[in-house]
Design an enzyme around this catalytic site. Structure first.
Site, PDB file in Angstrom:
ATOM      1  N   ASP A  90     -16.083  -2.795   0.001  1.00  0.00           N
ATOM      2  CA  ASP A  90     -15.774  -1.958  -1.335  1.00  0.00           C
ATOM      3  C   ASP A  90     -14.773  -0.810  -0.607  1.00  0.00           C
ATOM      4  O   ASP A  90     -15.017  -0.187   0.313  1.00  0.00           O
ATOM      5  CB  ASP A  90     -16.929  -1.070  -1.633  1.00  0.00           C
ATOM      6  N   GLU A 101      -3.603  -3.834  -1.790  1.00  0.00           N
ATOM      7  CA  GLU A 101      -4.074  -4.097  -3.223  1.00  0.00           C
ATOM      8  C   GLU A 101      -5.819  -3.794  -3.303  1.00  0.00           C
ATOM      9  O   GLU A 101      -6.305  -4.416  -2.670  1.00  0.00           O
ATOM     10  CB  GLU A 101      -3.882  -5.481  -3.671  1.00  0.00           C
ATOM     11  N   ASP A 103     -11.886  -2.727 -12.923  1.00  0.00           N
ATOM     12  CA  ASP A 103     -13.050  -2.897 -14.027  1.00  0.00           C
ATOM     13  C   ASP A 103     -13.005  -1.213 -14.699  1.00  0.00           C
ATOM     14  O   ASP A 103     -13.094   0.016 -13.832  1.00  0.00           O
ATOM     15  CB  ASP A 103     -14.220  -3.044 -13.087  1.00  0.00           C
ATOM     16  N   GLU A 117     -10.991  -7.161  -2.004  1.00  0.00           N
ATOM     17  CA  GLU A 117     -11.767  -7.914  -3.198  1.00  0.00           C
ATOM     18  C   GLU A 117     -13.488  -7.803  -2.811  1.00  0.00           C
ATOM     19  O   GLU A 117     -13.683  -8.870  -1.795  1.00  0.00           O
ATOM     20  CB  GLU A 117     -10.988  -9.084  -3.528  1.00  0.00           C
ATOM     21  N   ASP A 176      -5.385  -2.515 -19.368  1.00  0.00           N
ATOM     22  CA  ASP A 176      -5.542  -2.956 -20.729  1.00  0.00           C
ATOM     23  C   ASP A 176      -6.342  -1.941 -21.612  1.00  0.00           C
ATOM     24  O   ASP A 176      -6.507  -2.329 -22.702  1.00  0.00           O
ATOM     25  CB  ASP A 176      -5.425  -4.441 -20.935  1.00  0.00           C
TER      26      ASP A 176
END
Ligand SMILES: C[S@@+](CC[C@H](N)C(=O)[O-])C[C@H]1O[C@@H](n2cnc3c(N)ncnc32)[C@H](O)[C@@H]1O
Length: 248
Positions: free
Chosen positions: A132, A80, A155, A105, A191
């Site tokens: 990263d 992930e 993002d 993360e 989204d």
């Protein structure tokens, strides 16, 4: 965290000239988030002692790096990228104890949260990294070792000058193609209007990937929503889902 969630501009404007300029320099490390992990000050952002399942490029020992590689090779593996506080992965890893998970993360505080969550839940099938992902995946993850990449609500980096920070670029799609096993999947959810079309166009240009296949959604039907997804669901904001399978 809930108060930090913002809707942003809603629709992604894509300035292809700037995007292409940014992509051209991504492979050199331009636009790294959190800087080069090798130089991250350990006294400001401490990491657990080895052999705890936390990896930081250039700071973890060669033995620890080997441990991570073995972990990824000895079971079906999933990565992930951008886990936030780990709402999705903590549940998914519990549901799939036979699989191994590596979580990126880059925000250290959130990475620490994910790590603590996995320790509290007694999950032994998760490693965490605050690097990263675009630096560490090409360098450390063995080729054709990954079954699924989850990239959930990345993002959008609205500002033109931040384009180089976006996770999706032809260069990184090539990295994903190399690291996935044949038949492996990239699962992408957002989204942000306009982002799915942009990403679909990028995958369409890569010969290793089949077009978006909505039928693959079934495999993730019982996935727990991420924190941002929970917020979208509560506010009636649609989430667009795309799945790309590596062929051949
Ligand atoms: C918009 S947040 C979404 C977090 C979570 N997936 C959710 O849906 O609630 C995106 C996260 O990805 C992380 N991130 C962005 N680019 C990354 C990268 N290249 N490597 C690792 N983490 C990254 C950011 O720090 C941020 O926490």
């Amino acid at each position: 965290m809930a108060r930090e969630i913002r809707r942003g501009k809603g629709k992604l404007d894509i300035d292809m000239v700037r995007v292409r300029e940014a992509w051209a320099r991504q492979a050199e490390g331009k636009g790294l988030i959190g800087g080069d992990p090798r130089r991250r000050p350990r006294w400001v952002h401490p990491i657990p002692e080895e052999p705890a399942p936390w990896f930081r490029l250039g700071q973890s020992s060669p033995e620890h790096r080997e441990r991570l590689v073995r972990f990824l090779e000895e079971a079906p593996a999933e990565i992930e990228i951008g886990a936030g506080s780990g709402h999705f992965i903590a549940d998914w890893a519990r549901k799939h104890p036979e699989r191994h998970f590596l979580v990126f993360e880059v925000r250290w505080k959130f990475a620490r949260k994910v790590y603590r969550k996995t320790v509290e839940k007694g999950l032994t099938n998760v490693w965490v990294s605050d690097d990263d992902a675009r630096v560490t995946i090409p360098e450390v993850v063995p080729d054709e070792s990954i079954d699924v990449f989850h990239i959930l609500m990345p993002d959008p980096w609205w500002r033109p000058k931040h384009q180089a920070r976006r996770i999706f670029s032809p260069w990184f799609i090539d990295v994903l193609a190399r690291k996935l096993q044949p038949g492996g999947i990239v699962r992408f959810e957002t989204d942000v209007e306009g982002y799915p079309e942009f990403v679909e166009a990028l995958f369409a240009e890569h010969p290793a990937f089949a077009p978006h296949d909505p039928a693959l959604a079934e495999r993730f039907a019982d996935a727990h929503p991420t924190l941002r997804q929970q917020w979208c669901i509560e506010h009636g904001i649609p989430i667009f889902k795309r799945y790309f399978r590596k062929v051949g």
